[in-house]
Design an enzyme around this catalytic site. Structure first.
Site, PDB file in Angstrom:
ATOM      1  N   ARG A 133      -5.878 -14.764  14.638  1.00 44.13           N
ATOM      2  CA  ARG A 133      -5.666 -13.388  15.093  1.00 44.13           C
ATOM      3  C   ARG A 133      -6.732 -13.036  16.114  1.00 44.13           C
ATOM      4  NH1 ARG A 133      -8.102  -9.460  10.300  1.00 44.13           N
ATOM      5  NH2 ARG A 133      -7.619  -7.879  11.832  1.00 44.13           N
ATOM      6  N   ARG A 134      -6.599 -11.876  16.746  1.00 44.11           N
ATOM      7  CA  ARG A 134      -7.609 -11.347  17.666  1.00 44.11           C
ATOM      8  C   ARG A 134      -8.028 -12.384  18.709  1.00 44.11           C
ATOM      9  NH1 ARG A 134     -11.476  -8.053  13.393  1.00 44.11           N
ATOM     10  NH2 ARG A 134     -10.386  -6.120  13.667  1.00 44.11           N
ATOM     11  N   TYR A 141      -5.811   2.846   1.474  1.00 50.09           N
ATOM     12  CA  TYR A 141      -5.136   3.768   0.553  1.00 50.09           C
ATOM     13  C   TYR A 141      -5.272   5.208   1.017  1.00 50.09           C
ATOM     14  CZ  TYR A 141      -4.792  -0.441  -2.157  1.00 50.09           C
ATOM     15  OH  TYR A 141      -4.520  -1.727  -2.540  1.00 50.09           O
ATOM     16  N   HIS A 191       0.829  -8.687   8.034  1.00 48.90           N
ATOM     17  CA  HIS A 191       0.672  -7.863   6.821  1.00 48.90           C
ATOM     18  C   HIS A 191       0.387  -6.406   7.163  1.00 48.90           C
ATOM     19  CE1 HIS A 191      -0.955  -6.370   3.028  1.00 48.90           C
ATOM     20  NE2 HIS A 191      -2.128  -6.182   3.591  1.00 48.90           N
ATOM     21  N   PHE A 192      -0.573  -6.175   8.050  1.00 42.96           N
ATOM     22  CA  PHE A 192      -0.925  -4.754   8.202  1.00 42.96           C
ATOM     23  C   PHE A 192       0.024  -4.003   9.140  1.00 42.96           C
ATOM     24  CE2 PHE A 192      -4.455  -6.468  11.041  1.00 42.96           C
ATOM     25  CZ  PHE A 192      -4.052  -5.889  12.229  1.00 42.96           C
ATOM     26  N   HIS A 193       0.848  -4.734   9.871  1.00 43.82           N
ATOM     27  CA  HIS A 193       1.888  -3.988  10.600  1.00 43.82           C
ATOM     28  C   HIS A 193       3.033  -3.580   9.668  1.00 43.82           C
ATOM     29  CE1 HIS A 193      -0.293  -5.110  14.237  1.00 43.82           C
ATOM     30  NE2 HIS A 193       0.334  -4.093  14.792  1.00 43.82           N
ATOM     31  N   HIS A 236     -11.631  -1.407   2.757  1.00 48.17           N
ATOM     32  CA  HIS A 236     -10.446  -1.580   1.926  1.00 48.17           C
ATOM     33  C   HIS A 236      -9.859  -0.248   1.477  1.00 48.17           C
ATOM     34  CE1 HIS A 236      -7.226  -2.848  -0.400  1.00 48.17           C
ATOM     35  NE2 HIS A 236      -7.645  -2.020  -1.323  1.00 48.17           N
TER      36      HIS A 236
HETATM   37 FE1  HAS Z   1      -3.871  -5.131   2.770  1.00 47.10          FE
HETATM   38  C1  HAS Z   1      -5.898  -7.073   4.796  1.00 47.10           C
HETATM   39  C2  HAS Z   1      -4.526  -7.159   0.116  1.00 47.10           C
HETATM   40  C3  HAS Z   1      -1.968  -3.078   0.729  1.00 47.10           C
HETATM   41  C4  HAS Z   1      -3.763  -2.757   5.264  1.00 47.10           C
HETATM   42  N1  HAS Z   1      -4.659  -4.955   4.673  1.00 47.10           N
HETATM   43  C5  HAS Z   1      -5.444  -5.879   5.324  1.00 47.10           C
HETATM   44  C6  HAS Z   1      -5.767  -5.385   6.636  1.00 47.10           C
HETATM   45  C7  HAS Z   1      -5.195  -4.145   6.760  1.00 47.10           C
HETATM   46  C8  HAS Z   1      -4.490  -3.894   5.514  1.00 47.10           C
HETATM   47  C9  HAS Z   1      -5.290  -3.208   7.935  1.00 47.10           C
HETATM   48  O1  HAS Z   1      -6.637  -9.252  -0.642  1.00 47.10           O
HETATM   49  C10 HAS Z   1      -6.578  -6.141   7.698  1.00 47.10           C
HETATM   50  C11 HAS Z   1      -7.990  -5.705   7.806  1.00 47.10           C
HETATM   51  C12 HAS Z   1      -8.689  -6.490   8.883  1.00 47.10           C
HETATM   52  O2  HAS Z   1      -8.637  -6.078  10.028  1.00 47.10           O
HETATM   53  O3  HAS Z   1      -9.261  -7.546   8.583  1.00 47.10           O
HETATM   54  N2  HAS Z   1      -3.301  -5.156   0.806  1.00 47.10           N
HETATM   55  C13 HAS Z   1      -3.657  -6.087  -0.097  1.00 47.10           C
HETATM   56  C14 HAS Z   1      -3.025  -5.798  -1.386  1.00 47.10           C
HETATM   57  C15 HAS Z   1      -2.291  -4.633  -1.206  1.00 47.10           C
HETATM   58  C16 HAS Z   1      -2.497  -4.242   0.168  1.00 47.10           C
HETATM   59  C17 HAS Z   1      -3.118  -6.586  -2.652  1.00 47.10           C
HETATM   60  N3  HAS Z   1      -3.016  -3.296   2.967  1.00 47.10           N
HETATM   61  C18 HAS Z   1      -2.294  -2.626   2.003  1.00 47.10           C
HETATM   62  C19 HAS Z   1      -1.904  -1.331   2.491  1.00 47.10           C
HETATM   63  C20 HAS Z   1      -2.413  -1.237   3.779  1.00 47.10           C
HETATM   64  C21 HAS Z   1      -3.110  -2.479   4.054  1.00 47.10           C
HETATM   65  C22 HAS Z   1      -1.118  -0.313   1.706  1.00 47.10           C
HETATM   66  C23 HAS Z   1      -2.344  -0.139   4.763  1.00 47.10           C
HETATM   67  C24 HAS Z   1      -1.815   1.026   4.598  1.00 47.10           C
HETATM   68  N4  HAS Z   1      -4.951  -6.803   2.517  1.00 47.10           N
HETATM   69  C25 HAS Z   1      -5.149  -7.434   1.328  1.00 47.10           C
HETATM   70  C26 HAS Z   1      -6.142  -8.516   1.501  1.00 47.10           C
HETATM   71  C27 HAS Z   1      -6.540  -8.490   2.839  1.00 47.10           C
HETATM   72  C28 HAS Z   1      -5.767  -7.407   3.442  1.00 47.10           C
HETATM   73  C29 HAS Z   1      -6.651  -9.448   0.508  1.00 47.10           C
HETATM   74  C30 HAS Z   1      -7.575  -9.396   3.517  1.00 47.10           C
HETATM   75  C31 HAS Z   1      -6.938 -10.520   4.209  1.00 47.10           C
HETATM   76  C32 HAS Z   1      -7.945 -11.301   4.993  1.00 47.10           C
HETATM   77  O4  HAS Z   1      -8.269 -12.429   4.563  1.00 47.10           O
HETATM   78  O5  HAS Z   1      -8.435 -10.840   6.016  1.00 47.10           O
HETATM   79  C33 HAS Z   1      -1.500  -3.910  -2.299  1.00 47.10           C
HETATM   80  O6  HAS Z   1      -2.031  -2.611  -2.474  1.00 47.10           O
HETATM   81  C34 HAS Z   1      -0.044  -3.827  -2.016  1.00 47.10           C
HETATM   82  C35 HAS Z   1       0.727  -3.224  -3.170  1.00 47.10           C
HETATM   83  C36 HAS Z   1       2.106  -2.794  -2.729  1.00 47.10           C
HETATM   84  C37 HAS Z   1       3.243  -3.127  -3.311  1.00 47.10           C
HETATM   85  C38 HAS Z   1       4.547  -2.625  -2.774  1.00 47.10           C
HETATM   86  C39 HAS Z   1       5.221  -1.643  -3.726  1.00 47.10           C
HETATM   87  C40 HAS Z   1       6.398  -1.025  -3.038  1.00 47.10           C
HETATM   88  C41 HAS Z   1       6.627   0.296  -2.938  1.00 47.10           C
HETATM   89  C42 HAS Z   1       7.812   0.772  -2.148  1.00 47.10           C
HETATM   90  C43 HAS Z   1       8.873   1.381  -3.007  1.00 47.10           C
HETATM   91  C44 HAS Z   1      10.198   1.115  -2.362  1.00 47.10           C
HETATM   92  C45 HAS Z   1      11.275   1.906  -2.508  1.00 47.10           C
HETATM   93  C46 HAS Z   1      12.536   1.589  -1.809  1.00 47.10           C
HETATM   94  C47 HAS Z   1      11.200   3.134  -3.322  1.00 47.10           C
HETATM   95  C48 HAS Z   1       3.298  -3.967  -4.512  1.00 47.10           C
HETATM   96  C49 HAS Z   1       5.756   1.331  -3.563  1.00 47.10           C
HETATM   97  C50 HAS Z   1      13.097   0.316  -2.309  1.00 47.10           C
HETATM   98  C51 HAS Z   1      14.460   0.520  -2.847  1.00 47.10           C
HETATM   99  C52 HAS Z   1      15.131  -0.436  -3.492  1.00 47.10           C
HETATM  100  C53 HAS Z   1      16.438  -0.138  -4.115  1.00 47.10           C
HETATM  101  C54 HAS Z   1      14.593  -1.811  -3.625  1.00 47.10           C
HETATM  102 CU    CU Z   2      -8.124  -4.743   1.421  1.00 49.87          CU
END
Ligand code: HAS
Ligand code: CU
Length: 547
Positions: free
Chosen positions: A438-439, A228, A375-377, A224
């Protein structure tokens, strides 16, 4: 001949890391295309159809090359480079820098040999009892050791800088690089233990079997927070470079530091959200870690607020007005900015999807479906990768001393990635909600559903657009190195983007107390589960080679 300066020598080291990263990315997009076409139902005529003959090997290579090699080598080149500029002094020991690079490269080659030879078709998560050749495990371990050496080099440099600047605030970019590597060093302990205690002795035949549940738990301890480790370097660019690049300034330096420190303490103790369906781990600890997953959402929300406010300051300085109209006034003609802002937009969707994954009961709907792939793409495949591409659009010209070959092509490429991913990721999310696993070589599955079949061609279309975009990206960089004649334009100001780093209170410029908090949280969140799993471990699972 003039002798190269310290900065020239550091540039070569950065360039070497980027070269390896981009070779990996080439392999990553090629294998990705094969999988997307397989999902779309394409058949290649002839005696061997590579889409089907090599499917699982291709998925393994795709995962390893993209998320383990492309990211890690890019990060280990980019963050030290940025740190040196931010500190305003050369990093200590160039020799240590090169030693680190070679350790990582040897590790990579060692891991790549069985991967190419189909002796490590175990996916990038290498879950036991799938068993790979020992060279794969030892190779990846060496890459991790390399990242620790990067941490060492940054920490030694920090000490030198601190001695020269007692009481001063660490330049923001350097502070963030340090926090990123400190977080990763803590987080990677799980993987190191899994490799050294379980997988390496097992693959060498020193022990007869292994314990899949313990191995998985140690894997996700690191698996996990590794997300980050990929994301934070993109955040470093969004916080410290992008505000300058758009002609504005960072809204709040203390808030930026606070966000990174929250990542330091919250990134690791929540890997169980990948194991919600695993038996043998108490539900209470899964729930506890689900809450912590919601907590780590918060520093990303801080980032959202801070980065949008910074973008807005730049857009308004350029004449932008209105509640949202200012967004159009960002320098969209600059490919480095277009790529990174598009990456941010995609991350909004990817991050929200992460919350669905994290929601304890909803995870049961999406786990092991293509929803997770969607999600991860959006996250590592776009928020991170498209940001790194945007960074390369100024960094590679700067390193090479030549202007980018074509800004127009770079803009087309960035938009193509965004549109391709919109199609690709959205479709995979949707298919996942329809229960598609998947996979899986899905075009050959006996249970292939007609409603999946109707959507699957879109996976092929999105994947093909992504492939074309990736090729255009690599081509542009290659032509920059080979034929571009114009000198490189000025690079963004590295030092600090904030108005004044002195605003930050001292407790936000310290690492050690926060590391202690991080360790305590890890012990609470993982201690009982690990004690239970270790004390009941039965090293009796035989290895499998399924493909
Ligand atoms: Fe995830 C599975 C939960 C973030 C990558 N994640 C994965 C896997 C990968 C991955 C590779 O709880 C699959 C692993 C595998 O092979 O099995 N993930 C989360 C949560 C977050 C999250 C809660 N993941 C990421 C990030 C990744 C990533 C970052 C890669 C870099 N993820 C999970 C969970 C799984 C999971 C479960 C397991 C699922 C399963 O059952 O297998 C959070 O950290 C996300 C928080 C992000 C935000 C977005 C904030 C937006 C921002 C952009 C600012 C925009 C601007 C422009 C400035 C809340 C900061 C906008 C302008 C305007 C004017 C609107
Ligand atoms: Cu995770």
């Amino acid at each position: 001949m003039t002798t190269p300066t310290a900065s020239d020598l550091e540039k070569r080291l950065t360039g070497a890391h980027l070269l390896v990263a981009h070779v990996a990315l080439l392999g990553g997009i090629l294998t990705g295309l094969l999988q997307a076409l397989e999902h779309a139902g394409v058949q290649v005529p002839g005696p061997v159809d590579p889409l089907h003959a090599y499917y699982y090997q291709s998925v393994s290579m795709h995962g390893v090359l993209n998320v383990l090699v492309w990211t890690t080598f890019f990060i280990c080149g980019f963050l030290p480079f940025l740190s040196a500029r931010a500190y305003g002094i050369p990093l200590v020991s160039l020799r240590l820098g090169w030693l680190t690079f070679w350790v990582m490269l040897v590790g990579l080659v060692l891991a790549a040999i069985p991967l190419v030879g189909n002796a490590a078709t175990v996916m990038f998560t290498f879950y036991a009892p799938l068993k790979a050749h020992w060279a794969f495990y030892i190779g990846l371990t060496l890459v991790v050791v390399g990242t620790w050496l990067v941490m060492l080099r940054l920490a030694l440099t920090h000490r030198v800088w601190r001695a020269q600047h007692p009481g001063a605030r660490t330049p923001l970019a350097a502070f963030m690089a340090l926090v990123t590597f400190a977080m990763w060093t803590l987080a990677s302990v799980g993987l190191a233990v899994e490799m050294l205690v379980l997988l390496i002795p097992w693959s060498l035949g020193l022990v007869a079997g292994t314990d899949p549940l313990l191995a998985r738990t140690l894997f996700w301890f690191t698996g996990h927070p590794i997300v980050y480790f990929w994301l934070l370097p993109a955040y470093v660019s969004w916080y410290t470079l992008v505000p300058r690049q758009v002609g504005g300034k960072l809204f709040s330096d203390p808030m930026a530091r606070a966000s990174f420190l929250l990542f330091l303490i919250l990134s690791t103790p929540l890997g169980l959200h990948h194991q919600v369906t695993d038996p043998g781990i108490h539900e209470g600890w899964k729930l506890f870690q689900a809450f912590l997953t919601f907590a780590v959402f918060f520093p990303s929300l801080l980032t959202f607020f801070n980065v949008v406010a910074s973008l807005e300051s730049g857009a308004r300085a350029r004449g932008g007005t209105g509640l949202v109209e200012w967004f159009g006034k960002l320098p969209w003609g600059d490919p480095s900015i277009a790529a990174q802002v598009l990456a941010m937009l995609m991350f909004c969707a990817g991050g929200i999807g992460g919350l669905i994954n994290a929601s304890y009961n909803m995870n049961l709907v999406v786990h092991n479906t293509s929803y997770v792939v969607g999600h991860f793409h959006a996250t590592v495949g776009t928020a991170v990768t498209l940001s790194f591409m945007g960074i390369s659009y100024w960094l590679v010209p700067h390193l090479a001393g030549r202007a980018l070959w074509s800004r127009g092509l770079a803009l087309v490429q960035s938009w193509l990635w965004f549109v391709g991913m919109l199609i690709f990721s959205t479709t995979l999310h949707e298919l996942g909600l329809m229960g598609m696993p998947r996979r899986t070589m899905i075009s050959q599955a006996a249970y292939l559903q007609p409603q999946w079949k109707a959507l699957l061609p879109l996976v092929g279309v999105g994947g093909t657009l992504l492939f074309v975009s990736g090729v255009l990206y690599l081509l542009n960089l290659l032509l920059t190195l080979m034929v571009s004649g114009a000198p490189a334009p000025a690079v963004p100001d590295f030092a600090q983007a904030a108005a004044s780093p002195e605003e930050a209170p001292m407790f936000l410029d310290r690492l050690r107390p926060w590391m202690v908090v991080a360790v305590v949280l890890i012990v609470i969140a993982y201690g009982p589960t690990l004690i239970h799993l270790v004390s009941t471990a039965a090293l009796n699972a035989q290895g499998f080679r399924v493909w």
